[in-house]
Design an enzyme around this catalytic site. Structure first.
Site, short mmCIF file in Angstrom:
data_model
loop_
_atom_site.label_atom_id
_atom_site.label_comp_id
_atom_site.label_asym_id
_atom_site.label_seq_id
_atom_site.Cartn_x
_atom_site.Cartn_y
_atom_site.Cartn_z
N LYS A 250 -19.29 -31.88 -46.73
CA LYS A 250 -20.34 -31.51 -47.55
C LYS A 250 -20.23 -30.52 -48.40
O LYS A 250 -19.47 -29.50 -48.04
CB LYS A 250 -21.71 -31.61 -46.73
CG LYS A 250 -22.22 -32.91 -46.51
CD LYS A 250 -23.20 -32.98 -45.80
CE LYS A 250 -23.83 -34.41 -45.26
NZ LYS A 250 -24.91 -34.41 -44.21
N ARG A 284 -21.67 -36.48 -36.96
CA ARG A 284 -21.32 -37.73 -38.00
C ARG A 284 -20.15 -37.07 -38.66
O ARG A 284 -20.25 -36.21 -39.46
CB ARG A 284 -22.60 -38.02 -38.79
CG ARG A 284 -22.39 -39.11 -39.67
CD ARG A 284 -23.85 -39.64 -40.40
NE ARG A 284 -23.68 -40.42 -41.29
CZ ARG A 284 -23.26 -40.33 -42.51
NH1 ARG A 284 -22.83 -39.09 -43.22
NH2 ARG A 284 -23.42 -41.33 -43.37
C1 8Y7 Z 1 -26.22 -37.78 -43.44
C2 8Y7 Z 1 -26.57 -39.03 -43.30
C3 8Y7 Z 1 -25.36 -38.91 -44.94
C4 8Y7 Z 1 -26.42 -36.79 -42.24
C5 8Y7 Z 1 -27.47 -38.69 -41.10
C6 8Y7 Z 1 -22.68 -37.78 -46.48
C7 8Y7 Z 1 -26.38 -41.14 -44.38
C8 8Y7 Z 1 -24.15 -37.88 -47.11
N1 8Y7 Z 1 -25.61 -37.79 -44.50
N2 8Y7 Z 1 -27.13 -39.56 -42.14
N3 8Y7 Z 1 -26.24 -39.72 -44.16
N4 8Y7 Z 1 -27.15 -37.42 -41.35
N5 8Y7 Z 1 -28.15 -38.99 -39.97
O1 8Y7 Z 1 -22.04 -36.66 -46.68
O2 8Y7 Z 1 -26.32 -35.66 -42.30
O3 8Y7 Z 1 -22.20 -38.66 -45.70
S1 8Y7 Z 1 -24.83 -39.52 -46.55
#
Ligand code: 8Y7
Length: 307
Positions: A250, A284
């Site tokens: 990020k 994640r």
């Molecule tokens: C997150 C996310 C994204 C996160 C959860 C990326 C869909 C941007 N970031 N879902 N999604 N937490 N739960 O960098 O931090 O993947 S999208």
């Protein structure tokens, strides 16, 4: 243990999160349609499978369903405990897509991937229509970056299906969230929001143990906000819900290091270690293999090595 909270919730309508915002519970064991998520001895990995033409890091590489399925399978081989599949980019400034477009992207991949892998699949969507179709196609849980606040029908869908859900904090919408994020006390405000959304979920009949919370790194946050949240994760783990953190590649890592997304692996791993040691239960990530190795060591510090 999550089991204890569930029982409490059945006994009364008292929200699992005490008025003080603290809970004695610690995340335990969470059943899904394709196996259980056990948080007691390990930090789990959620591997990211983007099926979007415009994602900030890997967008466009996976539009071909066959290729997306191959990459999803590879995520599991690399050690993913959960796959998170998403068909709408939510990077800063991104425009929403229709439920139809989102479904055309994710459903074929989901159906095919479901035949190949045996780990829980999460559908990354805030639209109940997409979530419903995805659950039918074999998804096991919902990752709602709006924590039930964009689509009023999502909470009852999740309650009716009795599935786990990730509730993430965001300030604003993906299109506008990075314009001027402001908080008086970011940790307190994110925590209070998550407490409110967990209560709403429980009031709709969702089992407390199935509600995973997430501070939403990068979603309406400056560099300082993101760092305060990572530092303040213990305040979120105190709520007793399973905690997910997504910092992978990020922008805040880019700001610290002065590098583009393809050079943010080490920074992402540092954020993962910080999150694990602060009590995160799920990380994640785009980089499952590397994150797995890093977490094995961080988990040995956290839980000790057994067996
Ligand atoms: C997150 C996310 C994204 C996160 C959860 C990326 C869909 C941007 N970031 N879902 N999604 N937490 N739960 O960098 O931090 O993947 S999208």
């Amino acid at each position: 243990m999550a089991g204890q909270i569930s029982q409490n919730a059945k006994l009364s309508t008292t929200p699992l999160v005490a008025v003080s915002g603290e809970s004695k519970a610690t995340p335990g064991y969470l059943a899904t349609r394709h196996g259980a998520l056990d948080f007691r001895r390990r930090t789990l990995i959620m591997g990211i499978l983007n099926v979007t033409p415009d994602s900030f890091y890997d967008g466009g590489r996976r539009l071909e369903p066959d290729q997306a399925v191959a990459e999803g399978t590879a995520l599991v081989e690399a050690g993913a405990d959960i796959i998170d599949i998403g068909g709408e980019s939510t990077r800063p400034g991104a425009e929403p897509v229709s439920a139809e477009v989102e479904q055309e992207r994710v459903i074929p991949v989901l159906r095919a991937l479901r035949q190949k892998v045996n780990v829980p699949i999460s559908i990354d969507t805030y639209k109940s229509e997409v979530a419903r179709a995805a659950l039918e196609a074999g998804a096991d849980m919902v990752n709602d970056i709006s924590a039930f606040s964009f689509d009023p029908q999502m909470v009852s869908l999740v309650a009716g299906e009795k599935i786990p859900v990730v509730l993430m904090h965001m300030q604003g919408t993906p299109r506008t969230m990075q314009m001027e994020p402001r908080y008086d006390d970011v940790v307190r405000e994110v925590k209070d929001f998550l407490i409110r959304q967990v209560r709403e979920a429980v009031n709709h009949g969702i089992e407390p143990g199935k509600i995973i919370i997430d501070p939403g790194i990068g979603f309406g946050k400056t560099l300082d906000h993101n760092l305060a949240l990572l530092r303040g994760l213990p305040e979120l783990t105190a709520l007793g819900q399973p905690l997910l953190v997504g910092a992978s590649r990020k922008g805040f890592i880019g700001k610290i290091l002065g590098v583009e997304p393809d050079e943010r692996l080490e920074g992402s791993l540092a954020a993962a270690v910080a999150s694990v040691l602060a009590g995160a239960n799920i990380i994640r990530t785009h980089d499952v293999r590397e994150t797995r190795r890093v977490i094995l060591v961080a988990d040995a510090v956290r839980f000790g090595v057994t067996g």
